[in-house]
Design a protein around this motif. Structure first.
Motif, PDB file in Angstrom:
ATOM      1  N   THR A  99      39.457  29.768  13.685  1.00  0.00           N
ATOM      2  CA  THR A  99      39.533  28.530  13.943  1.00  0.00           C
ATOM      3  C   THR A  99      38.229  28.175  14.805  1.00  0.00           C
ATOM      4  OG1 THR A  99      41.891  28.378  13.606  1.00  0.00           O
ATOM      5  CG2 THR A  99      40.834  26.385  14.629  1.00  0.00           C
ATOM      6  N   SER A 100      38.373  28.918  15.934  1.00  0.00           N
ATOM      7  CA  SER A 100      37.059  28.356  17.075  1.00  0.00           C
ATOM      8  C   SER A 100      35.767  28.800  16.308  1.00  0.00           C
ATOM      9  CB  SER A 100      37.265  29.598  18.085  1.00  0.00           C
ATOM     10  OG  SER A 100      36.409  29.101  18.870  1.00  0.00           O
ATOM     11  N   LEU A 101      35.638  29.786  15.365  1.00  0.00           N
ATOM     12  CA  LEU A 101      34.368  29.927  14.839  1.00  0.00           C
ATOM     13  C   LEU A 101      33.798  28.981  13.785  1.00  0.00           C
ATOM     14  CD1 LEU A 101      31.854  31.958  14.219  1.00  0.00           C
ATOM     15  CD2 LEU A 101      33.439  32.922  12.208  1.00  0.00           C
ATOM     16  N   LEU A 102      35.016  28.401  13.182  1.00  0.00           N
ATOM     17  CA  LEU A 102      34.233  27.108  11.925  1.00  0.00           C
ATOM     18  C   LEU A 102      34.861  25.974  12.426  1.00  0.00           C
ATOM     19  CD1 LEU A 102      35.254  29.704   8.994  1.00  0.00           C
ATOM     20  CD2 LEU A 102      33.045  29.157  10.006  1.00  0.00           C
ATOM     21  N   ALA A 103      35.822  25.375  13.443  1.00  0.00           N
ATOM     22  CA  ALA A 103      36.315  24.416  13.281  1.00  0.00           C
ATOM     23  C   ALA A 103      35.322  23.353  13.336  1.00  0.00           C
ATOM     24  CB  ALA A 103      37.359  24.114  14.768  1.00  0.00           C
ATOM     25  N   ASP A 104      34.168  23.530  14.500  1.00  0.00           N
ATOM     26  CA  ASP A 104      33.300  22.431  14.454  1.00  0.00           C
ATOM     27  C   ASP A 104      32.541  21.901  13.022  1.00  0.00           C
ATOM     28  OD1 ASP A 104      33.606  22.457  17.184  1.00  0.00           O
ATOM     29  OD2 ASP A 104      32.042  23.525  17.859  1.00  0.00           O
ATOM     30  N   LYS A 105      32.650  22.744  12.248  1.00  0.00           N
ATOM     31  CA  LYS A 105      32.022  22.599  11.030  1.00  0.00           C
ATOM     32  C   LYS A 105      33.051  22.090   9.833  1.00  0.00           C
ATOM     33  CE  LYS A 105      30.149  25.340   6.754  1.00  0.00           C
ATOM     34  NZ  LYS A 105      28.870  24.503   6.736  1.00  0.00           N
ATOM     35  N   ILE A 106      34.360  22.187  10.105  1.00  0.00           N
ATOM     36  CA  ILE A 106      35.384  21.730   9.090  1.00  0.00           C
ATOM     37  C   ILE A 106      35.931  20.394   9.723  1.00  0.00           C
ATOM     38  CG2 ILE A 106      37.498  22.371   8.050  1.00  0.00           C
ATOM     39  CD1 ILE A 106      34.985  24.034   7.100  1.00  0.00           C
ATOM     40  N   ASP A 107      36.280  20.410  10.872  1.00  0.00           N
ATOM     41  CA  ASP A 107      37.043  19.257  11.460  1.00  0.00           C
ATOM     42  C   ASP A 107      36.328  17.793  11.117  1.00  0.00           C
ATOM     43  OD1 ASP A 107      38.731  20.695  12.655  1.00  0.00           O
ATOM     44  OD2 ASP A 107      37.984  20.418  14.643  1.00  0.00           O
ATOM     45  N   PRO A 108      34.913  17.720  10.918  1.00  0.00           N
ATOM     46  CA  PRO A 108      34.387  16.294  10.790  1.00  0.00           C
ATOM     47  C   PRO A 108      34.484  16.113   9.288  1.00  0.00           C
ATOM     48  CG  PRO A 108      32.902  17.490  12.212  1.00  0.00           C
ATOM     49  CD  PRO A 108      34.000  18.636  11.400  1.00  0.00           C
ATOM     50  N   LEU A 109      34.615  16.981   8.428  1.00  0.00           N
ATOM     51  CA  LEU A 109      34.746  16.763   6.964  1.00  0.00           C
ATOM     52  C   LEU A 109      35.957  15.855   6.490  1.00  0.00           C
ATOM     53  CD1 LEU A 109      33.879  20.238   5.678  1.00  0.00           C
ATOM     54  CD2 LEU A 109      32.151  18.266   5.991  1.00  0.00           C
ATOM     55  N   SER A 110      35.477  15.020   5.657  1.00  0.00           N
ATOM     56  CA  SER A 110      36.365  14.029   4.998  1.00  0.00           C
ATOM     57  C   SER A 110      37.005  15.067   3.717  1.00  0.00           C
ATOM     58  CB  SER A 110      35.903  12.882   4.215  1.00  0.00           C
ATOM     59  OG  SER A 110      34.976  13.099   3.520  1.00  0.00           O
ATOM     60  N   GLU A 111      38.008  14.272   3.189  1.00  0.00           N
ATOM     61  CA  GLU A 111      38.915  15.083   2.129  1.00  0.00           C
ATOM     62  C   GLU A 111      37.926  14.999   1.148  1.00  0.00           C
ATOM     63  OE1 GLU A 111      42.760  14.669  -0.916  1.00  0.00           O
ATOM     64  OE2 GLU A 111      42.391  13.335   0.896  1.00  0.00           O
ATOM     65  N   GLU A 112      37.069  14.123   0.881  1.00  0.00           N
ATOM     66  CA  GLU A 112      35.933  14.088  -0.363  1.00  0.00           C
ATOM     67  C   GLU A 112      34.995  15.172  -0.096  1.00  0.00           C
ATOM     68  OE1 GLU A 112      37.056  11.276   1.047  1.00  0.00           O
ATOM     69  OE2 GLU A 112      38.459  10.774  -0.562  1.00  0.00           O
ATOM     70  N   GLU A 113      34.636  15.314   1.097  1.00  0.00           N
ATOM     71  CA  GLU A 113      33.362  16.199   1.510  1.00  0.00           C
ATOM     72  C   GLU A 113      33.968  17.686   1.408  1.00  0.00           C
ATOM     73  OE1 GLU A 113      30.764  13.677   4.775  1.00  0.00           O
ATOM     74  OE2 GLU A 113      32.627  14.657   5.486  1.00  0.00           O
ATOM     75  N   PHE A 114      35.304  17.845   1.775  1.00  0.00           N
ATOM     76  CA  PHE A 114      35.821  19.135   1.723  1.00  0.00           C
ATOM     77  C   PHE A 114      35.974  19.751   0.343  1.00  0.00           C
ATOM     78  CE2 PHE A 114      39.340  21.973   1.921  1.00  0.00           C
ATOM     79  CZ  PHE A 114      39.020  22.854   2.849  1.00  0.00           C
ATOM     80  N   GLN A 115      36.052  18.779  -0.622  1.00  0.00           N
ATOM     81  CA  GLN A 115      36.321  19.358  -1.833  1.00  0.00           C
ATOM     82  C   GLN A 115      35.017  19.772  -2.527  1.00  0.00           C
ATOM     83  OE1 GLN A 115      38.077  16.471  -4.867  1.00  0.00           O
ATOM     84  NE2 GLN A 115      39.149  15.289  -3.071  1.00  0.00           N
ATOM     85  N   GLU A 116      33.906  19.560  -1.982  1.00  0.00           N
ATOM     86  CA  GLU A 116      32.495  20.064  -2.341  1.00  0.00           C
ATOM     87  C   GLU A 116      32.561  21.239  -1.848  1.00  0.00           C
ATOM     88  OE1 GLU A 116      29.465  17.429  -1.182  1.00  0.00           O
ATOM     89  OE2 GLU A 116      30.359  15.687  -2.488  1.00  0.00           O
ATOM     90  N   GLU A 117      31.881  22.417  -2.674  1.00  0.00           N
ATOM     91  CA  GLU A 117      31.727  23.714  -1.972  1.00  0.00           C
ATOM     92  C   GLU A 117      31.001  23.766  -0.723  1.00  0.00           C
ATOM     93  OE1 GLU A 117      33.010  26.310  -3.055  1.00  0.00           O
ATOM     94  OE2 GLU A 117      34.288  25.615  -4.802  1.00  0.00           O
ATOM     95  N   PHE A 118      31.221  24.356   0.216  1.00  0.00           N
ATOM     96  CA  PHE A 118      30.507  24.542   1.567  1.00  0.00           C
ATOM     97  C   PHE A 118      30.087  26.017   1.493  1.00  0.00           C
ATOM     98  CE2 PHE A 118      34.908  24.410   2.909  1.00  0.00           C
ATOM     99  CZ  PHE A 118      35.030  25.439   3.726  1.00  0.00           C
ATOM    100  N   ASP A 119      28.824  26.481   2.219  1.00  0.00           N
ATOM    101  CA  ASP A 119      28.679  27.810   2.376  1.00  0.00           C
ATOM    102  C   ASP A 119      28.286  28.070   3.966  1.00  0.00           C
ATOM    103  OD1 ASP A 119      28.242  28.419  -0.323  1.00  0.00           O
ATOM    104  OD2 ASP A 119      26.064  27.501  -0.231  1.00  0.00           O
TER     105      ASP A 119
END
Length: 273
Positions: A101-121
């Protein structure tokens, strides 16, 4: 320090799930047969159900499904999830999930539901860091024959006042490694593995029981000794554990514990060679 050996991964699935049920898999070793969408919907519904029951403050939640255990950490609109075997240590899993969570939260937290649906690398350094979090040490099994001989000597050192009946070697997140047992009682191993899954991973424990003279083992079984001692001892700074059960007379606890320390030290010495 333990020499670096081939590392294995024992966490089966690491994933992130939006609270509405959309999931993204970070890691999957292929052991869990469930479809990603089915698993995401199940975990999302489980978390929502627990929240509706009033548990809104819990940092970690866990649930068991047959052979597997699911650990869930809710942060903002996302569920961070690990799936592992049921007897794997839960406090070690909590530590790893917090690190992910600490490693990736800054990348994930700001994403909206629509943005999260898109593939991220993930970036290459994040992928490497993620693997370093979820990997585990592999026990040098080529040492088991020699370890077995040393343990047999220790278990044979009974003086009429001490009897080491069971010694097990286990991995905090890899299950049973080896069994040296005179009792051959499957309930003993099951009890140990249940304890191993729940105790804080950085701690050792000691349990002692005074036996009822009328319910002691039959003569010759455990020498009619009056105290039963159980121990779980971590092998230095590794993920490996020695679990032992034995019987001793009053006043012989110190000698019994000395034998257990010798067993743990012998195993530590052998796996560092």
């Amino acid at each position: 320090m333990l020499k670096r050996r081939f590392e294995i991964v024992v966490i089966h699935v690491a994933m992130i799930i939006h609270k509405h049920g959309i999931g993204r898999v970070l890691f999957n070793d292929g052991v869990i047969p469930a479809d990603k969408d089915i698993l995401s919907a199940l975990i999302s519904a489980l978390s929502m159900f627990v929240t509706q029951l009033g548990d809104q403050q819990s940092f970690f939640r866990e649930a068991e499904f047959g052979r597997y255990k699911i650990l869930i950490h809710q942060r903002e609109d996302y569920l961070w999830v690990l799936v592992q075997d049921v007897y794997d240590n839960i406090s070690l899993a909590e530590k790893r999930l917090a690190q992910i969570t600490s490693l990736l939260a800054d990348k994930i937290d700001p994403l909206s539901e629509e943005e999260f649906q898109e593939e991220f690398d993930l970036k290459d350094d994040q992928v490497i860091h993620l693997f370093n979090i979820i990997k585990s040490q592999e026990f040098p099994r080529e040492k088991l024959a020699e370890i077995g001989r040393r343990i047999s000597v220790l278990m044979g050192q009974e003086s009429g006042n001490i009897f080491l009946s069971d010694i097990f070697i286990a991995d905090l997140d890899g299950g049973l490694i080896a069994e040296y047992s005179a009792s051959k009682n499957p309930l003993v191993l099951k009890a140990f593995m249940s304890l191993l899954a729940t105790i804080p991973y950085e701690r050792s424990i000691w349990l002692e029981a005074f036996l009822n003279p009328e319910k002691q083992p039959s003569p010759g079984a455990f020498l009619g000794l009056e105290i039963e001692g159980w121990a779980i001892q971590r092998i230095e700074d590794t993920n490996f554990i020695v679990m032992a059960r034995g019987f001793y007379a009053a006043g012989y606890r110190g000698l019994y514990q000395h034998l257990l320390r010798r067993a743990t030290q012998e195993i530590a010495r052998l796996i560092k060679k």
